[in-house]
Design a protein around this motif. Structure first.
Motif, PDB file in Angstrom:
ATOM      1  N   ALA A  78       0.554  -1.136   0.534  1.00 38.93           N
ATOM      2  CA  ALA A  78      -0.437  -0.046   0.022  1.00 38.93           C
ATOM      3  C   ALA A  78       0.708   1.305  -0.177  1.00 38.93           C
ATOM      4  O   ALA A  78       0.352   2.062  -0.290  1.00 38.93           O
ATOM      5  CB  ALA A  78      -0.742   0.022   1.542  1.00 38.93           C
ATOM      6  N   SER A  79       1.988   1.137   0.065  1.00 42.87           N
ATOM      7  CA  SER A  79       3.345   2.143   0.397  1.00 42.87           C
ATOM      8  C   SER A  79       3.034   2.697  -0.879  1.00 42.87           C
ATOM      9  O   SER A  79       3.713   3.333  -1.216  1.00 42.87           O
ATOM     10  CB  SER A  79       4.217   2.001   1.504  1.00 42.87           C
ATOM     11  OG  SER A  79       5.584   1.329   0.611  1.00 42.87           O
ATOM     12  N   SER A  80       3.473   1.555  -2.391  1.00 47.22           N
ATOM     13  CA  SER A  80       3.820   2.167  -3.284  1.00 47.22           C
ATOM     14  C   SER A  80       2.932   3.189  -3.770  1.00 47.22           C
ATOM     15  O   SER A  80       2.337   3.199  -3.514  1.00 47.22           O
ATOM     16  CB  SER A  80       3.856   0.744  -4.143  1.00 47.22           C
ATOM     17  OG  SER A  80       2.802   0.651  -4.622  1.00 47.22           O
ATOM     18  N   LYS A  81       3.510   3.507  -5.231  1.00 49.30           N
ATOM     19  CA  LYS A  81       3.032   4.937  -5.481  1.00 49.30           C
ATOM     20  C   LYS A  81       1.664   4.419  -6.649  1.00 49.30           C
ATOM     21  O   LYS A  81       0.686   4.781  -6.513  1.00 49.30           O
ATOM     22  CB  LYS A  81       4.061   6.161  -6.639  1.00 49.30           C
ATOM     23  CG  LYS A  81       4.990   6.781  -5.832  1.00 49.30           C
ATOM     24  CD  LYS A  81       5.999   6.954  -6.094  1.00 49.30           C
ATOM     25  CE  LYS A  81       6.946   7.448  -5.601  1.00 49.30           C
ATOM     26  NZ  LYS A  81       8.193   6.589  -5.736  1.00 49.30           N
ATOM     27  N   THR A  82       1.757   3.011  -7.200  1.00 44.85           N
ATOM     28  CA  THR A  82       1.011   2.265  -7.920  1.00 44.85           C
ATOM     29  C   THR A  82      -0.446   2.506  -6.880  1.00 44.85           C
ATOM     30  O   THR A  82      -2.083   2.558  -7.676  1.00 44.85           O
ATOM     31  CB  THR A  82       1.282   2.110  -9.008  1.00 44.85           C
ATOM     32  OG1 THR A  82       2.265   1.918  -9.559  1.00 44.85           O
ATOM     33  CG2 THR A  82      -0.006   1.082  -9.546  1.00 44.85           C
ATOM     34  N   ALA A  87      12.886   3.888   0.673  1.00 46.51           N
ATOM     35  CA  ALA A  87      11.851   4.194   1.710  1.00 46.51           C
ATOM     36  C   ALA A  87      10.420   5.037   0.692  1.00 46.51           C
ATOM     37  O   ALA A  87      11.291   5.318  -0.793  1.00 46.51           O
ATOM     38  CB  ALA A  87      12.337   5.361   2.754  1.00 46.51           C
ATOM     39  N   PRO A  88       9.684   4.493   0.896  1.00 47.15           N
ATOM     40  CA  PRO A  88       8.503   4.592   0.388  1.00 47.15           C
ATOM     41  C   PRO A  88       7.902   6.050  -0.244  1.00 47.15           C
ATOM     42  O   PRO A  88       7.460   6.608  -1.620  1.00 47.15           O
ATOM     43  CB  PRO A  88       6.897   5.078   1.131  1.00 47.15           C
ATOM     44  CG  PRO A  88       7.608   4.207   2.120  1.00 47.15           C
ATOM     45  CD  PRO A  88       8.721   3.582   2.147  1.00 47.15           C
ATOM     46  N   ARG A  89       8.631   7.321   0.406  1.00 39.21           N
ATOM     47  CA  ARG A  89       8.176   9.102   0.577  1.00 39.21           C
ATOM     48  C   ARG A  89       9.995   9.108  -1.603  1.00 39.21           C
ATOM     49  O   ARG A  89       9.202  10.438  -1.400  1.00 39.21           O
ATOM     50  CB  ARG A  89       8.744   9.629   1.645  1.00 39.21           C
ATOM     51  CG  ARG A  89       7.473   9.644   3.025  1.00 39.21           C
ATOM     52  CD  ARG A  89       8.209  10.284   3.416  1.00 39.21           C
ATOM     53  NE  ARG A  89       6.864  10.621   4.257  1.00 39.21           N
ATOM     54  CZ  ARG A  89       6.787  10.051   5.683  1.00 39.21           C
ATOM     55  NH1 ARG A  89       8.186   9.201   5.994  1.00 39.21           N
ATOM     56  NH2 ARG A  89       5.503  10.115   6.566  1.00 39.21           N
ATOM     57  N   GLU A  90      10.898   8.316  -0.729  1.00 39.25           N
ATOM     58  CA  GLU A  90      11.563   8.492  -1.914  1.00 39.25           C
ATOM     59  C   GLU A  90      11.447   8.412  -3.992  1.00 39.25           C
ATOM     60  O   GLU A  90      10.631   7.322  -3.373  1.00 39.25           O
ATOM     61  CB  GLU A  90      13.054   7.940  -1.550  1.00 39.25           C
ATOM     62  CG  GLU A  90      13.649   8.291  -0.551  1.00 39.25           C
ATOM     63  CD  GLU A  90      14.680   7.436  -0.539  1.00 39.25           C
ATOM     64  OE1 GLU A  90      15.738   6.737  -1.520  1.00 39.25           O
ATOM     65  OE2 GLU A  90      15.465   7.488   1.379  1.00 39.25           O
ATOM     66  N   GLN A 133       9.370  12.658  -1.751  1.00 36.79           N
ATOM     67  CA  GLN A 133      11.007  13.752  -1.704  1.00 36.79           C
ATOM     68  C   GLN A 133      11.688  13.330  -2.775  1.00 36.79           C
ATOM     69  O   GLN A 133      12.123  12.102  -2.898  1.00 36.79           O
ATOM     70  CB  GLN A 133      11.580  13.426   0.039  1.00 36.79           C
ATOM     71  CG  GLN A 133      10.691  13.485   0.480  1.00 36.79           C
ATOM     72  CD  GLN A 133      11.626  13.031   2.287  1.00 36.79           C
ATOM     73  OE1 GLN A 133      12.443  11.905   2.540  1.00 36.79           O
ATOM     74  NE2 GLN A 133      11.037  13.488   3.470  1.00 36.79           N
ATOM     75  N   VAL A 134      11.776  13.743  -3.861  1.00 39.92           N
ATOM     76  CA  VAL A 134      11.983  13.888  -5.059  1.00 39.92           C
ATOM     77  C   VAL A 134      14.286  13.478  -4.744  1.00 39.92           C
ATOM     78  O   VAL A 134      14.635  15.051  -4.367  1.00 39.92           O
ATOM     79  CB  VAL A 134      12.198  15.379  -6.255  1.00 39.92           C
ATOM     80  CG1 VAL A 134      12.914  14.547  -7.765  1.00 39.92           C
ATOM     81  CG2 VAL A 134      10.849  14.766  -7.240  1.00 39.92           C
ATOM     82  N   LYS A 135      14.793  12.494  -4.745  1.00 40.15           N
ATOM     83  CA  LYS A 135      16.164  12.871  -4.804  1.00 40.15           C
ATOM     84  C   LYS A 135      16.231  12.462  -6.395  1.00 40.15           C
ATOM     85  O   LYS A 135      15.970  11.277  -7.158  1.00 40.15           O
ATOM     86  CB  LYS A 135      16.683  10.930  -4.710  1.00 40.15           C
ATOM     87  CG  LYS A 135      15.880  10.930  -2.863  1.00 40.15           C
ATOM     88  CD  LYS A 135      16.996  11.979  -1.829  1.00 40.15           C
ATOM     89  CE  LYS A 135      15.762  11.543  -1.229  1.00 40.15           C
ATOM     90  NZ  LYS A 135      16.880  12.345   0.625  1.00 40.15           N
ATOM     91  N   THR A 136      17.648  12.625  -6.964  1.00 37.47           N
ATOM     92  CA  THR A 136      18.106  13.287  -8.466  1.00 37.47           C
ATOM     93  C   THR A 136      19.280  12.403  -8.496  1.00 37.47           C
ATOM     94  O   THR A 136      20.347  12.734  -7.307  1.00 37.47           O
ATOM     95  CB  THR A 136      18.317  14.558  -8.446  1.00 37.47           C
ATOM     96  OG1 THR A 136      16.503  15.027  -8.661  1.00 37.47           O
ATOM     97  CG2 THR A 136      18.634  14.259 -10.660  1.00 37.47           C
ATOM     98  N   GLY A 137      19.462  11.367  -9.465  1.00 32.88           N
ATOM     99  CA  GLY A 137      20.840  10.674  -9.064  1.00 32.88           C
ATOM    100  C   GLY A 137      21.646  11.076 -11.001  1.00 32.88           C
ATOM    101  O   GLY A 137      20.789  11.878 -11.836  1.00 32.88           O
ATOM    102  N   GLU A 138      22.440  10.881 -10.941  1.00 30.81           N
ATOM    103  CA  GLU A 138      23.409  11.432 -12.199  1.00 30.81           C
ATOM    104  C   GLU A 138      23.907  10.702 -12.602  1.00 30.81           C
ATOM    105  O   GLU A 138      25.284   9.600 -12.205  1.00 30.81           O
ATOM    106  CB  GLU A 138      24.450  13.229 -11.848  1.00 30.81           C
ATOM    107  CG  GLU A 138      23.852  13.921 -11.066  1.00 30.81           C
ATOM    108  CD  GLU A 138      23.868  14.735 -12.243  1.00 30.81           C
ATOM    109  OE1 GLU A 138      23.813  14.787 -13.165  1.00 30.81           O
ATOM    110  OE2 GLU A 138      22.817  15.567 -11.172  1.00 30.81           O
TER     111      GLU A 138
END
Length: 363
Positions: A185-189, A354-357, A331-336
């Motif tokens: 249930a914590s998944s975005k979908t 984590a579900p918020r990431e 919480q958006v995390k950006t990788g390069e």
């Protein structure tokens, strides 16, 4: 101007944790009728794990052939810019949203070009679901805003599944259920689906103890229940199960507990990379939900414009909900670069995100 060297992220089809970044020489310039696009921003979520897990069964590996039958390119969603074109109506510098390989270039054959975008007519993609072959021109896309590209890359493909799944459930009047139970249930979908269902049915978010607070605070479910408390739910309430975890043991427990299980819907594999497989279960057989089928049905019934209007209205409501600070959902995390993509995909496989990431990759 000569084109630069390229690279791509390869995944071993039989061992998904085995990934490597491979450098390649510059691509040949586009031939007549071709365009080259450079993916620049894409998301990585458990949705991509599902693509890899079901890569053979659902033909996800077939969209972007690697040339090596043991290694594949896991499809991603995001944005790319045209870097070469010999097609009228697709100009260098234009930006498109769509379905890409995890690579720095994609060669396409644009067809059915219009104000809103084009369809890739590359031969090997024609037998694959058409919804994945559409590319949307950002300047004409009603869902696009430049400042929300990360949000779109993260949620748009998942929300399309959520929107169509909720519509599928409503289309069948919940198969006679009064309650919809969603695992992972914590998944975005999952929480996107629950948001779209709204108050049409009671929605129950089934989750781990670790993620229970997040799910309860999401504002998307009527009730949050941890996996070890599943049996606290009344077994005789007509129930529809939405399986986003892919966990076979949990599926068996659900089927065994709910005596009034009306429908069992398999959507994803957030907790496993094993295919659903056959199980001897009481109640209705687990049935895989394939969003493109429902999209095609509604396109035929409503027409493309009406479908787009309904989706756009629902998307705006969902964006406002996720963006509301009181829910703290993202919480958006950006990788390069693709090495960062490899590391994030490994974390997703291990269930360590984590579900918020929300992870996006900038190339």
């Amino acid at each position: 101007m000569p084109l630069p060297n390229t690279c791509r992220l390869l995944t071993r089809k039989t061992a998904l944790e085995d990934m490597r970044v491979e450098e390649q020489p510059p691509p040949a310039p586009p031939a007549e009728g071709e365009a080259l696009l450079a993916p620049e921003l894409f998301s990585l979520t458990t949705n991509n794990v599902t693509y890899a897990a079901y890569g053979e069964a659902m033909r996800y590996w077939d969209f972007f052939p690697s040339g090596d039958e043991d290694w594949g390119l896991v499809p991603v969603w995001g944005f790319a810019t045209v870097i070469g074109s010999r097609v009228e109506g697709v100009e260098v510098g234009e930006r498109f949203y769509g379905y890409w390989p995890p690579a720095t270039v994609l060669r396409v054959q644009p067809d059915k070009i219009g104000a809103h975008g084009f369809r890739d007519a590359t031969a090997h993609r024609q037998a694959l679901p058409a919804v994945y072959n559409q590319y949307f021109r950002c300047t004409q896309d009603p869902l696009y805003t430049p400042e929300t590209e990360a949000f779109q890359a993260l949620y748009r493909p998942l929300y399309m599944t959520a929107f169509t799944l909720a519509d599928f459930i409503a289309d069948h009047e919940g198969f006679g259920a009064q309650r919809v139970v969603l695992s992972s249930a914590s998944s975005k979908t999952a929480y996107g689906t629950a948001f779209c269902i709204g108050n049409a049915f009671e929605t129950v978010g089934l989750t781990s103890q670790r993620n229970a607070e997040f799910v309860a605070g999401s504002g998307c479910y009527h009730r949050t229940v941890t996996y070890d408390a599943l049996r606290d739910l009344a077994p005789d309430t007509p129930t529809l199960y939405v399986d986003l975890s892919g966990n076979r043991d949990l599926r068996a427990e659900v089927h065994g507990h709910f005596q009034a299980l009306r429908y069992s819907c398999v959507v994803g594999s957030a907790q496993t990379t094993e295919l659903p497989g056959q199980q001897d279960l009481p109640g209705p057989p687990p049935t895989f939900f394939f969003a493109p089928d429902q999209i095609a049905k509604r396109m035929a019934e409503w027409g493309a414009e009406a479908f787009g209007q309904r989706l756009g209205s629902a998307w705006a409501r969902f964006h406002a909900h996720v963006s509301d600070p009181q829910h703290d959902l993202l919480q958006v995390k950006t990788g390069e670069g693709l090495e960062a993509a490899r590391a994030i995909f490994a974390q997703l496989l291990a269930g360590e995100v984590a579900p918020r990431e929300g992870h996006v990759i900038q190339l």
